[in-house]
Design a protein around this motif. Sequence first.
Motif, short mmCIF file in Angstrom:
data_model
loop_
_atom_site.label_atom_id
_atom_site.label_comp_id
_atom_site.label_asym_id
_atom_site.label_seq_id
_atom_site.Cartn_x
_atom_site.Cartn_y
_atom_site.Cartn_z
N THR B 66 0.84 -1.12 0.09
CA THR B 66 -0.12 -0.16 -0.01
C THR B 66 0.80 1.19 -0.01
O THR B 66 1.53 1.24 0.82
CB THR B 66 -0.85 -0.10 1.22
OG1 THR B 66 -1.44 -1.31 1.39
CG2 THR B 66 -1.95 1.19 1.20
N PRO B 67 0.86 2.03 -0.91
CA PRO B 67 1.44 3.26 -1.00
C PRO B 67 1.27 4.18 0.43
O PRO B 67 0.23 4.22 0.73
CB PRO B 67 1.08 4.29 -2.28
CG PRO B 67 0.38 3.03 -2.82
CD PRO B 67 -0.20 2.17 -2.04
N LEU B 68 2.36 4.57 1.03
CA LEU B 68 2.24 5.14 2.15
C LEU B 68 3.17 6.72 1.87
O LEU B 68 4.39 6.76 1.88
CB LEU B 68 3.08 4.53 3.52
CG LEU B 68 3.37 5.31 4.73
CD1 LEU B 68 1.71 5.51 5.55
CD2 LEU B 68 3.92 4.33 5.78
N TYR B 86 7.26 1.34 -0.76
CA TYR B 86 5.84 1.86 -0.85
C TYR B 86 5.81 3.00 0.00
O TYR B 86 4.63 3.57 0.26
CB TYR B 86 5.14 0.43 -0.29
CG TYR B 86 5.01 -0.50 -1.00
CD1 TYR B 86 4.12 -0.47 -2.44
CD2 TYR B 86 6.11 -1.42 -1.21
CE1 TYR B 86 4.11 -1.37 -3.05
CE2 TYR B 86 5.85 -2.38 -1.83
CZ TYR B 86 4.91 -2.48 -3.04
OH TYR B 86 4.99 -3.64 -4.04
N THR B 87 7.14 3.53 0.70
CA THR B 87 7.04 4.64 1.53
C THR B 87 7.63 5.71 0.86
O THR B 87 8.58 5.85 0.21
CB THR B 87 7.71 4.18 2.79
OG1 THR B 87 7.22 3.17 3.38
CG2 THR B 87 7.68 5.33 3.85
N PHE B 88 6.95 7.17 0.97
CA PHE B 88 7.40 8.33 0.49
C PHE B 88 7.39 9.10 1.59
O PHE B 88 6.60 9.33 2.30
CB PHE B 88 6.46 8.67 -0.69
CG PHE B 88 6.33 7.57 -1.89
CD1 PHE B 88 7.09 8.04 -3.06
CD2 PHE B 88 5.77 6.74 -2.03
CE1 PHE B 88 7.10 7.51 -4.27
CE2 PHE B 88 5.80 5.92 -3.02
CZ PHE B 88 6.36 6.28 -4.30
N ARG B 89 8.05 10.14 1.52
CA ARG B 89 8.22 11.28 2.93
C ARG B 89 8.28 12.58 2.22
O ARG B 89 9.19 13.08 1.54
CB ARG B 89 9.52 10.71 3.35
CG ARG B 89 9.47 11.67 5.04
CD ARG B 89 10.63 12.66 5.07
NE ARG B 89 11.67 12.23 5.10
CZ ARG B 89 12.57 11.89 6.18
NH1 ARG B 89 12.04 11.79 7.05
NH2 ARG B 89 13.75 11.27 5.79
N ALA B 264 -1.95 10.86 -8.34
CA ALA B 264 -1.41 9.71 -8.91
C ALA B 264 -2.59 8.98 -9.32
O ALA B 264 -2.72 8.11 -10.39
CB ALA B 264 -0.67 8.87 -7.71
N ILE B 265 -3.67 8.94 -8.64
CA ILE B 265 -4.96 8.10 -8.82
C ILE B 265 -5.46 8.57 -10.17
O ILE B 265 -5.79 7.85 -11.04
CB ILE B 265 -6.00 7.92 -7.79
CG1 ILE B 265 -5.17 7.44 -6.50
CG2 ILE B 265 -7.24 7.22 -8.13
CD1 ILE B 265 -5.98 7.52 -5.15
N LYS B 266 -5.57 9.96 -10.20
CA LYS B 266 -6.50 10.34 -11.20
C LYS B 266 -5.33 10.29 -12.76
O LYS B 266 -6.11 9.77 -13.47
CB LYS B 266 -6.56 12.04 -11.18
CG LYS B 266 -7.24 12.71 -12.09
CD LYS B 266 -7.56 14.31 -11.60
CE LYS B 266 -8.26 14.95 -12.63
NZ LYS B 266 -9.55 14.72 -12.98
N GLN B 267 -4.31 10.54 -12.79
CA GLN B 267 -3.59 10.47 -13.82
C GLN B 267 -3.36 9.13 -14.35
O GLN B 267 -3.24 8.85 -15.65
CB GLN B 267 -1.98 11.23 -13.48
CG GLN B 267 -2.08 12.63 -13.12
CD GLN B 267 -1.82 13.51 -14.20
OE1 GLN B 267 -1.58 13.28 -15.27
NE2 GLN B 267 -2.55 14.81 -14.15
N LYS B 275 1.19 0.76 -9.94
CA LYS B 275 0.92 1.95 -11.20
C LYS B 275 0.99 3.35 -10.27
O LYS B 275 1.85 4.07 -10.78
CB LYS B 275 0.02 1.93 -11.98
CG LYS B 275 -0.25 0.84 -13.01
CD LYS B 275 -1.58 0.94 -13.61
CE LYS B 275 -1.78 -0.07 -14.91
NZ LYS B 275 -3.13 -0.27 -15.00
N LEU B 276 0.74 3.20 -9.15
CA LEU B 276 0.68 4.63 -8.28
C LEU B 276 2.06 4.78 -7.96
O LEU B 276 2.49 6.09 -8.01
CB LEU B 276 -0.15 4.25 -7.15
CG LEU B 276 -1.72 4.33 -7.53
CD1 LEU B 276 -2.29 4.36 -6.08
CD2 LEU B 276 -2.28 5.53 -8.19
N ILE B 277 2.76 4.07 -7.57
CA ILE B 277 4.16 4.15 -7.46
C ILE B 277 5.15 4.57 -8.38
O ILE B 277 6.02 5.55 -8.27
CB ILE B 277 4.78 2.84 -6.47
CG1 ILE B 277 4.30 2.87 -5.09
CG2 ILE B 277 6.28 2.89 -6.57
CD1 ILE B 277 4.45 1.79 -4.49
N ASN B 278 4.95 3.83 -9.43
CA ASN B 278 5.68 4.33 -10.60
C ASN B 278 5.38 5.81 -10.95
O ASN B 278 6.05 6.47 -11.33
CB ASN B 278 4.90 3.31 -11.79
CG ASN B 278 6.09 3.33 -12.94
OD1 ASN B 278 7.13 3.58 -12.60
ND2 ASN B 278 5.78 2.76 -14.09
#
Lengths: 291, 352
Positions: B66-68, B86-89, B264-267, B275-278
């Motif tokens: 899950t993207p966090l 999966y982790t972004f800051r 990310a979800i929209k695009q 796909k979101l992480i990419n």
Amino acid sequence: MDAMLLTSQLINGLVLGFLFVLIAVGLSIIFGMLGIVNFAHGAFFALGAYVAWTLKPYVGGVGVLFLAPLVVFGIGLVAERLLLRPLYNKEPLLGLLLTFGLALFIEEAIRTIWGSIGHPYDAPAFLSGFIHYGPVFVTQYRLAVLTVTIVVLIAVWFFLEKTRFGRIIRAGSRDGEMVNMLGVNLSRVFMLVFGLGTALAGMAGVLAAPLWSVVPSISEQAIMPAFVVVTIGGLGSLRGAIVSGLLVGVSVAMTIQFWPAASGAVMYLLMVAVLLVRPRGLFGETWERFE
Amino acid sequence: MLAVQDFGGQIDGRPVKVIWYDENGPQTTQQNMQKLVEQDHVVGVTGGISSGDMLAVMPIAKRSQTPLIVTGANATQITGADCNRYTFRVDLPNYTTTRTVYPSLTKHGKNWYFISASYAWGIDGYKQMKGLLDAHGGKVLGADKTPLGTSDFSSYILKVVSKQPDVLFLGIGGSDLTNFLKQFHQMGLTGKIPVSALVANDTDFWAAGKEDATGVYPKIWNYTGDQNTAKSLAFAKAFQNKFGKPPESEAWQDYFGMSALLTAIKQTGSTDSNKLINFLENHKFEGYKKRPIYFRKWDHQLIQSTLVAKVRKSIPDRYNYFKIDSVQPAANKPLESIYPDQSESNCHMNAN
């Protein structure tokens, strides 16, 4: 390491100690007289600070010192009447649980009423200076706190030891049944004692507000030192609270000088050391009721 | 949530639902994260202030894919040793905050005193700043560690005064910083010894009050100042209308975290986590700051400009404490120049 700085730290520690004494004295009285370990002490302390913040624009920095504890006194009376009174002759643990719940409730109420972010609170303008003379480097405000603490301690001592009312309280705390039979309405007396203890917590809160941030967690910052000071001094002993408060203040200041990272732990170490040697604390008395 | 409003509450005709849980302590945060992932089947998670809480939930993000997007935690290892795919800051690591503010402080002199909270964040910050100071021939006059939750700093302040440093650098935050500023002011030192810190949360200064606030600080965002873009001003205005006070910097961080996820979800037109992480790894977000900002591919740190913020001489209202001195890095330098490069970082995403 020069002697000058050490002397400064010693004096600073003593002044800090008086703040600890003030925070602890209400807790000590409630335990000494009612036998209740008041976990909500820190919450009443926080209430004092918050009520002072609200009233300060109307009555000023000195006015709140009297008014805010009065408000907390009122809240303390209500809490005693509604919540604590049914528990006096029950298991001591129940009082502990109840006041713990009360502490959580008050803290949440503070968050709801005043919000979770802090409020600015400055010392009154006439106390905003500091005194720097030789090794003495103390702010006027801290000296004022010291003075108020001494006055409060003398007043409490006089009240408990030298007045008729104080004698009733002391007698009632030892043998309530007997005092009741002598025609004294003891439940009203106990209510006042609890109110007095909470008012003292409130007053400590008012005085700490210019030193500490007025945020909901201020209650936690007060409750731990209060318990440690009372435990070291001996539960219920006014004299013990004074000696141990000063001891804790000086130990903290000296630890900050030599080993600052341990300054948070030093009061607990002190407590452990004292309890190992004297399980009742420095001036703890024997209590028939709890034997 | 203002970010959701920006998107009209829906993406491609599907409503956006925000599920909100508390963060209080690593254990409950972990349980809440489990709930989000297992019961609520969320597409992504954003938020978080405490590094300890976030480090506890990062493995869950990884395990459940899950993207966090961590918005408010500063520990270096979030995008360092403990980084994962999966982790972004969003928030800044100490490496960046120290490099942001160092040039403004060093002009006061080279003899510094440090007071740092004795846990990972404070100690790491001290090491970073000491490294900079050492490299430029500066001297550490004293460095004290203070327990988290210190209420009385008077004894520390006495030590500082006895050393007369050119700069006092603090690695404390929250109500500890507020306590410090109040007591520092009462001892008549405000303006006498220049003060700075690893972080400047607006609420800590609001709580200290106008008289007591002092110093120059690194800041991620500020609601006033020319550095703001139209989008960032619009956010500040919407926030003010909704909550009756201006947004602190964390509010912007949370706003950006949510916006990034929704973008990310929209695009991608998808809720598929890969796909979101990419997308997040490759997209440049425009309009949030003057220069486009982006999550770096190899450690997922948000690369963005920072601010050097100075407490105003006269503070006009309850909230407007900071004047923006400069934006870092300078316009001719790449944004990444104030972030650790791959050789300085312990993030090895493939290995984790």
